[in-house]
Design an enzyme around this catalytic site. Sequence first.
Site, PDB file in Angstrom:
ATOM      1  N   HIS A  51       0.988  -0.914  -0.387  1.00  0.00           N
ATOM      2  CA  HIS A  51       0.047  -0.364  -0.076  1.00  0.00           C
ATOM      3  C   HIS A  51       0.545   1.161  -0.003  1.00  0.00           C
ATOM      4  O   HIS A  51       2.329   1.081   0.514  1.00  0.00           O
ATOM      5  CB  HIS A  51      -0.395   0.193   0.839  1.00  0.00           C
ATOM      6  CG  HIS A  51      -2.164  -1.024   1.341  1.00  0.00           C
ATOM      7  ND1 HIS A  51      -3.184  -1.143   2.304  1.00  0.00           N
ATOM      8  CD2 HIS A  51      -1.753  -1.861   0.471  1.00  0.00           C
ATOM      9  CE1 HIS A  51      -3.659  -2.076   1.766  1.00  0.00           C
ATOM     10  NE2 HIS A  51      -3.003  -2.960   0.884  1.00  0.00           N
ATOM     11  N   GLU A  53       0.837   3.800   1.706  1.00  0.00           N
ATOM     12  CA  GLU A  53       1.155   4.333   3.345  1.00  0.00           C
ATOM     13  C   GLU A  53       2.443   3.336   3.224  1.00  0.00           C
ATOM     14  O   GLU A  53       3.442   4.171   3.809  1.00  0.00           O
ATOM     15  CB  GLU A  53       0.249   4.087   4.065  1.00  0.00           C
ATOM     16  CG  GLU A  53      -0.747   4.945   3.861  1.00  0.00           C
ATOM     17  CD  GLU A  53      -1.609   4.305   3.745  1.00  0.00           C
ATOM     18  OE1 GLU A  53      -1.397   3.682   1.959  1.00  0.00           O
ATOM     19  OE2 GLU A  53      -3.063   4.015   3.423  1.00  0.00           O
ATOM     20  N   CYS A  81      -5.705   1.873   5.470  1.00  0.00           N
ATOM     21  CA  CYS A  81      -6.599   0.456   6.736  1.00  0.00           C
ATOM     22  C   CYS A  81      -6.385  -0.092   7.470  1.00  0.00           C
ATOM     23  O   CYS A  81      -5.030   1.188   7.910  1.00  0.00           O
ATOM     24  CB  CYS A  81      -6.124  -0.535   5.005  1.00  0.00           C
ATOM     25  SG  CYS A  81      -5.033  -1.146   4.919  1.00  0.00           S
ATOM     26  N   CYS A  84      -2.399  -0.681   7.666  1.00  0.00           N
ATOM     27  CA  CYS A  84      -1.193   0.674   7.047  1.00  0.00           C
ATOM     28  C   CYS A  84      -1.164   1.686   8.954  1.00  0.00           C
ATOM     29  O   CYS A  84      -0.789   2.453   8.857  1.00  0.00           O
ATOM     30  CB  CYS A  84      -1.543   1.287   6.517  1.00  0.00           C
ATOM     31  SG  CYS A  84      -1.684   0.685   4.893  1.00  0.00           S
TER      32      CYS A  84
END
Length: 147
Positions: A51, A53, A81, A84
């Site tokens: 992801h 992040e 999410c 993260c």
Amino acid sequence: MSEFMDMALREAEAAAERGEVPVGAVLVGADGDVLAQNGNRVLELADPSAHAELLVIRQAVQRLSSERLTGCDLYVTLEPCPMCAGAISLARVRRLYYGAEDPKAGGVDHGPRVFSHATCHHAPEVYGGLQAAASSQMLKQFFKARR
């Protein structure tokens, strides 16, 4: 502040062009310098944890040679999410700025609300809704084209 979210939006656009879910992130150091910027690369790297992040956190800690990002701010186009959010907490990010809310899979202001748990080691300051319309529209267009 707006310039960093603009950068995150450009990273999200680049992710969409690669066929990835359009999420972009920028990590800014305490001195205001950009430490890392990236977009989702889950498909490209065949890695469900790739992801935006996590990618910028990984890049920044390597650049700083420290597992702590104390004093650093993270700008991301979508509410992180739970995975993260956990990494943001462990990295000790000072402030989190995000664009669109994620009622289905968010982990900050929706879903498990990671930072509000007693077991959370560090909760950053959280500011949602930055350029939310642009972030949300990009995601809607991406998923509409997929259907």
